[in-house]
Design a protein around this motif. Structure first.
Motif, PDB file in Angstrom:
ATOM      1  N   LYS A  57       0.696  -1.092   0.718  1.00 14.88           N
ATOM      2  CA  LYS A  57       0.160  -0.109   0.585  1.00 14.88           C
ATOM      3  C   LYS A  57       0.935   1.151  -0.398  1.00 14.88           C
ATOM      4  O   LYS A  57       0.279   2.485  -0.687  1.00 14.88           O
ATOM      5  CB  LYS A  57      -1.060   0.089   1.520  1.00 14.88           C
ATOM      6  N   LEU A  58       1.841   0.803   0.639  1.00 17.24           N
ATOM      7  CA  LEU A  58       2.513   2.458   0.763  1.00 17.24           C
ATOM      8  C   LEU A  58       3.637   2.758   0.232  1.00 17.24           C
ATOM      9  O   LEU A  58       4.183   3.649  -0.565  1.00 17.24           O
ATOM     10  CB  LEU A  58       3.415   2.951   2.352  1.00 17.24           C
ATOM     11  N   GLY A  59       4.258   1.729  -0.802  1.00 13.75           N
ATOM     12  CA  GLY A  59       4.843   1.663  -2.325  1.00 13.75           C
ATOM     13  C   GLY A  59       5.928   1.918  -1.854  1.00 13.75           C
ATOM     14  O   GLY A  59       6.694   1.376  -0.775  1.00 13.75           O
ATOM     15  N   VAL A  60       7.562   2.980  -1.740  1.00 13.83           N
ATOM     16  CA  VAL A  60       8.552   2.931  -2.107  1.00 13.83           C
ATOM     17  C   VAL A  60       8.415   3.791  -0.554  1.00 13.83           C
ATOM     18  O   VAL A  60       8.465   5.078  -1.149  1.00 13.83           O
ATOM     19  CB  VAL A  60       9.706   2.970  -3.009  1.00 13.83           C
ATOM     20  N   ARG A  61       9.109   3.961   0.733  1.00 17.26           N
ATOM     21  CA  ARG A  61       9.784   5.026   1.257  1.00 17.26           C
ATOM     22  C   ARG A  61      10.268   5.313   1.952  1.00 17.26           C
ATOM     23  O   ARG A  61      10.709   4.282   2.868  1.00 17.26           O
ATOM     24  CB  ARG A  61       7.871   5.021   1.896  1.00 17.26           C
TER      25      ARG A  61
END
Length: 199
Positions: free
Chosen positions: A191-195
């Motif tokens: 859900k966040l992708g790359v953070r």
């Protein structure tokens, strides 16, 4: 989820709980999450013109799939995969050349059959996708406890992006940490992708 107490005991409790959750995950959810991870990582690498990636072949319920390796390769990335050389040594590395180049190895792993490049080849990677059971908000990574990545990650290039690959509920507030732990500089979840992480 949080536990207090001695670090080694705390890590054992975390591992037990997280592995149980992965075993209980249904295949539909797993597939949807894997597709989201693949999309996020391939797009992230494309946007940053990443040309060399250290990755891994997911096994035993780990997030991701070989579709990620193929996706990175298709956009021009050189994909390095780990090879377990011995119990107390850093990981060796070889280039991924397609699914047909993978073979069964120790611990149920899939490893590339190509030329071994040596542990120092990890320094060629601009980004490293690191398997994890959990990652916390300060970059602490919880692995399976064998220590291969603890011995290998210090050989990575100083500017390499270290991305812990986890499910959404495996990105947590705080994990037990030890002095030898190499912190992740980023995390990816479905859900966040790359953070990026504030390491």
């Amino acid at each position: 989820m949080s536990w207090l107490g001695e670090t080694s005991e705390g890590k054992a409790e975390w591992r037990s709980a997280l592995l149980q959750r992965r075993r209980e995950l249904d295949e539909t959810t797993r597939s949807v999450e894997n597709d989201a991870l693949i999309s996020a990582l391939v797009e992230w690498a494309r946007e940053r013109a990443i040309r060399s990636v250290g990755a891994y072949v997911p096994v035993k319920g780990e997030p991701g799939s070989t579709k990620l390796l193929d996706g990175l390769q298709e956009q021009g990335c050189r994909v390095l995969l780990p090879v377990v050389a011995s119990d107390d040594a850093p990981l060796d590395w070889a280039v991924y050349t397609g699914r047909q180049s993978l073979q069964r190895a120790r611990f149920g792993l899939l490893e590339p059959t190509g030329e071994r490049l040596g542990p120092e080849a990890i320094a060629q990677a601009q980004a490293l996708l690191v398997p994890a059971l959990a990652v916390d908000r300060s970059g602490v990574r919880l692995g399976r406890g064998a220590g291969y990545y603890d011995r290998s990650l210090p050989l990575a290039a100083p500017q390499a992006v270290l991305i812990g690959v986890v499910r959404d509920d495996e990105f947590v507030e705080e994990l037990p940490a030890e002095p030898h732990d190499v912190r992740m500089t980023a995390v990816v979840t479905p859900k966040l992708g790359v953070r990026a992480l504030p390491v």
